[in-house]
Structures are given as structure tokens and as C-alpha cells.
Write a protein that holds these residues in place. Sequence first.
Motif, PDB file in Angstrom:
ATOM      1  N   PRO A   1       0.827  -1.207   0.000  1.00 11.14           N
ATOM      2  CA  PRO A   1       0.000   0.000   0.000  1.00 11.14           C
ATOM      3  C   PRO A   1       0.863   1.260   0.000  1.00 11.14           C
ATOM      4  O   PRO A   1       1.895   1.318   0.669  1.00 11.14           O
ATOM      5  CB  PRO A   1      -0.828  -0.131   1.274  1.00 11.14           C
ATOM      6  CG  PRO A   1      -0.083  -1.099   2.123  1.00 11.14           C
ATOM      7  CD  PRO A   1       0.687  -1.986   1.212  1.00 11.14           C
ATOM      8  N   VAL A   2       0.409   2.236  -0.764  1.00 13.54           N
ATOM      9  CA  VAL A   2       1.138   3.504  -0.846  1.00 13.54           C
ATOM     10  C   VAL A   2       0.596   4.440   0.215  1.00 13.54           C
ATOM     11  O   VAL A   2      -0.595   4.719   0.259  1.00 13.54           O
ATOM     12  CB  VAL A   2       0.962   4.128  -2.249  1.00 13.54           C
ATOM     13  CG1 VAL A   2       1.669   5.472  -2.328  1.00 13.54           C
ATOM     14  CG2 VAL A   2       1.475   3.170  -3.315  1.00 13.54           C
ATOM     15  N   GLU A   3       1.485   4.874   1.091  1.00 13.24           N
ATOM     16  CA  GLU A   3       1.068   5.835   2.127  1.00 13.24           C
ATOM     17  C   GLU A   3       1.591   7.206   1.748  1.00 13.24           C
ATOM     18  O   GLU A   3       2.713   7.377   1.346  1.00 13.24           O
ATOM     19  CB  GLU A   3       1.625   5.387   3.477  1.00 13.24           C
ATOM     20  CG  GLU A   3       1.076   4.054   3.931  1.00 13.24           C
ATOM     21  CD  GLU A   3       1.638   3.664   5.284  1.00 13.24           C
ATOM     22  OE1 GLU A   3       2.067   4.543   6.027  1.00 13.24           O
ATOM     23  OE2 GLU A   3       1.641   2.459   5.564  1.00 13.24           O
ATOM     24  N   GLY A   4       0.749   8.164   1.865  1.00  9.58           N
ATOM     25  CA  GLY A   4       1.211   9.461   1.438  1.00  9.58           C
ATOM     26  C   GLY A   4       0.571  10.527   2.130  1.00  9.58           C
ATOM     27  O   GLY A   4       0.425  11.419   2.663  1.00  9.58           O
TER      28      GLY A   4
END
Length: 82
Positions: A79-82
Motif C-alpha cells: 500500500p502507498v502511504e502518502g
Amino acid sequence: MTTWATAFRRGAIPIVLGILCFVASIPAIEDLDPLLKGLGVILVVLGLVIVLATARTVAAEEKRVGAGDGLAGRPAEPPVEG
């Protein structure tokens, strides 16, 4: 639902129909007896093939999905956390 329960559920219809053909061949006349027995053998074998193939396929799918692979057979992206 377990792997074997799913497999037996899918192969139950031809197995039951094959057994019914065997039972129907008991009171059948001479001409129909070999036909019903042959049809019973074909249906029972078909049902067992369906059970075994389904069990192998479901077990492999559970193993693949359980290993963390994505749905397309490629590793899942984190998952991309941003």
C-alpha cells in the motif's frame, strides 16, 4: 467451506445420477441393463474426476492466495502511504 466439501458439492450430481442408473438397472429388461450400467459407470467416473479436479484447483488457489500473491498471479503491491 473446506476444499473437499466444495469438491463433493460440485461432483455430487453426476455421482448421484450414476448410482441411480445402477439402481435402475436392477429391475430393467435385458436390453436396457447394459445401457444403464454403462451410463452409471460413465457418470460415476465423471463425478469423481470433477471432485478430484475441483479439489486440486481449489487447494492450489487457496495456496496461491494465501501466499500473498495478487489476483493476476503477480506479487501484490504494498500500500502507498502518502
